[in-house]
Design an enzyme around this catalytic site. Sequence first.
Site, PDB file in Angstrom:
ATOM      1  N   THR A  17       0.832  -1.206   0.000  1.00  0.00           N
ATOM      2  CA  THR A  17       0.000   0.000   0.000  1.00  0.00           C
ATOM      3  C   THR A  17       0.863   1.251   0.000  1.00  0.00           C
ATOM      4  O   THR A  17       0.641   2.182  -0.769  1.00  0.00           O
ATOM      5  CB  THR A  17      -0.927   0.000   1.225  1.00  0.00           C
ATOM      6  OG1 THR A  17      -1.729  -1.188   1.217  1.00  0.00           O
ATOM      7  CG2 THR A  17      -1.847   1.209   1.228  1.00  0.00           C
ATOM      8  N   LYS A  38      -8.608  -2.215  -5.018  1.00  0.00           N
ATOM      9  CA  LYS A  38      -8.223  -3.218  -4.014  1.00  0.00           C
ATOM     10  C   LYS A  38      -9.345  -4.251  -4.042  1.00  0.00           C
ATOM     11  O   LYS A  38     -10.399  -4.038  -3.421  1.00  0.00           O
ATOM     12  CB  LYS A  38      -8.095  -2.537  -2.634  1.00  0.00           C
ATOM     13  CG  LYS A  38      -7.856  -3.487  -1.466  1.00  0.00           C
ATOM     14  CD  LYS A  38      -6.388  -3.839  -1.273  1.00  0.00           C
ATOM     15  CE  LYS A  38      -6.207  -4.700   0.002  1.00  0.00           C
ATOM     16  NZ  LYS A  38      -4.811  -5.081   0.261  1.00  0.00           N
TER      17      LYS A  38
HETATM   18  N1  LIG Z   1       9.180   2.849   3.109  1.00  0.00           N
HETATM   19  C1  LIG Z   1       8.427   2.965   4.222  1.00  0.00           C
HETATM   20  N2  LIG Z   1       8.666   3.982   5.091  1.00  0.00           N
HETATM   21  C2  LIG Z   1       7.912   4.124   6.187  1.00  0.00           C
HETATM   22  N3  LIG Z   1       6.884   3.318   6.549  1.00  0.00           N
HETATM   23  C3  LIG Z   1       6.604   2.277   5.703  1.00  0.00           C
HETATM   24  C4  LIG Z   1       7.346   2.051   4.518  1.00  0.00           C
HETATM   25  N4  LIG Z   1       6.815   0.960   3.899  1.00  0.00           N
HETATM   26  C5  LIG Z   1       5.794   0.523   4.673  1.00  0.00           C
HETATM   27  N5  LIG Z   1       5.651   1.317   5.760  1.00  0.00           N
HETATM   28  C6  LIG Z   1       4.667   1.128   6.848  1.00  0.00           C
HETATM   29  O1  LIG Z   1       4.701  -0.254   7.212  1.00  0.00           O
HETATM   30  C7  LIG Z   1       3.351  -0.736   7.449  1.00  0.00           C
HETATM   31  C8  LIG Z   1       3.029  -1.855   6.430  1.00  0.00           C
HETATM   32  O2  LIG Z   1       3.026  -1.283   5.136  1.00  0.00           O
HETATM   33  P1  LIG Z   1       1.778  -1.556   4.142  1.00  0.00           P
HETATM   34  O3  LIG Z   1       0.486  -1.420   4.868  1.00  0.00           O
HETATM   35  O4  LIG Z   1       1.973  -0.709   2.933  1.00  0.00           O
HETATM   36  O5  LIG Z   1       2.023  -3.093   3.814  1.00  0.00           O
HETATM   37  P2  LIG Z   1       1.149  -4.019   2.872  1.00  0.00           P
HETATM   38  O6  LIG Z   1       2.074  -4.936   2.155  1.00  0.00           O
HETATM   39  O7  LIG Z   1       0.243  -3.190   2.038  1.00  0.00           O
HETATM   40  O8  LIG Z   1       0.286  -4.850   3.932  1.00  0.00           O
HETATM   41  P3  LIG Z   1      -1.039  -5.714   3.655  1.00  0.00           P
HETATM   42  O9  LIG Z   1      -0.571  -7.058   3.236  1.00  0.00           O
HETATM   43  O10 LIG Z   1      -1.744  -5.702   4.972  1.00  0.00           O
HETATM   44  O11 LIG Z   1      -1.826  -5.023   2.587  1.00  0.00           O
HETATM   45  C9  LIG Z   1       2.441   0.464   7.296  1.00  0.00           C
HETATM   46  O12 LIG Z   1       2.253   1.071   8.565  1.00  0.00           O
HETATM   47  C10 LIG Z   1       3.235   1.403   6.407  1.00  0.00           C
HETATM   48  O13 LIG Z   1       2.873   2.772   6.588  1.00  0.00           O
HETATM   49 MG   LIG Z   2      -1.808  -3.139   1.882  1.00  0.00          MG
END
Ligand SMILES: Nc1ncnc2c1ncn2[C@@H]1O[C@H](COP(=O)(O)OP(=O)(O)OP(=O)(O)O)[C@@H](O)[C@H]1O
Ligand SMILES: [Mg+2]
Length: 256
Positions: A17, A38
């Site tokens: 995300t 999504k």
């Molecule tokens: N490069 C980054 N810098 C700072 N925070 C990050 C970074 N990448 C991810 N995060 C944080 O880490 C957490 C997990 O990221 P994210 O929700 O995008 O993962 P996801 O792969 O979409 O998870 P899901 O499988 O639940 O959809 C979130 O709180 C997000 O804000």
């Molecule tokens: Mg996500």
Amino acid sequence: MASLYFVTGTDTEVGKTYCTAKTVERLRECGQRVGVYKPVASGCELRADGQRYSVDATTLWQAAGRPKNIDAVCPQRFIAAVSPPRSAAKEGAQVDTRRLRDGLAVWCDGEFDVVMIEGAGGLFSPISDDWLNVDLAIEMKRWSDQDGHSFELLLVAPDRLGVLHHVISTSRAAEAAGMPITGLILNRMDDSGDDSTQTNADDLRQWCGIPMIASVQHAGGPLVVISGANDGNASEETSRETACGVNFLNQTTIRR
Ligand SMILES: Nc1ncnc2c1ncn2[C@@H]1O[C@H](COP(=O)(O)OP(=O)(O)OP(=O)(O)O)[C@@H](O)[C@H]1O
Ligand SMILES: [Mg+2]
Ligand SMILES: C[C@H](N)[C@H](N)CCCCCC(=O)O
């Protein structure tokens, strides 16, 4: 015709995300009309008014400038923070498999140049009782080919020790499933990094040949899009256009 990008991950919580939202924002700054989809979300919050709130769907929707409505962004939203089929079952419901794919069509009506699609969990996580994420990607590509859109599978992976195994194994499994990964986004999820972060990108170029199209730095840092030549030799970062704190090497990676 639109350029469709299915964003998957080596796991849940790897930054799909976060990186997708960054990419959406950058594309819009470059004048692209961007839709976001999504297909299903779990781990949603049930609000007092009965609304099911998905952080993922809302984050993507806001990054895209709130196109259409949240139900078009994420038509299927479940509460328990487990795989979508399990989450649905806990409510005595089922993920509507066909709707996962069919919900894409509304974003491909000519209103958008690019549509960013976020899966649920990792590429081989179950997304319904019948499909894994990879199966949905295959079905979406089949539909996209028929409807005249380009469709690519992008993999988000955390830039830390262990990423070599996760990316190499995921990319080989994707290849074997007939749905090759065409772009890699290395996501630096915390400031510290570790000794591997100096060499992960080079090692992955050597072992996978997947064009690395972007790396995302921690805590709001720049999204660095490294346009990878599709012959698998990711081009060196030659010139950069920097705007709004986001480095975007060039637009060819995300087709106009
Ligand atoms: N490069 C980054 N810098 C700072 N925070 C990050 C970074 N990448 C991810 N995060 C944080 O880490 C957490 C997990 O990221 P994210 O929700 O995008 O993962 P996801 O792969 O979409 O998870 P899901 O499988 O639940 O959809 C979130 O709180 C997000 O804000
Ligand atoms: Mg996500
Ligand atoms: C709830 C979580 N944030 C995701 N939406 C769903 C992750 C499902 C992972 C399933 C698995 O591969 O074990």
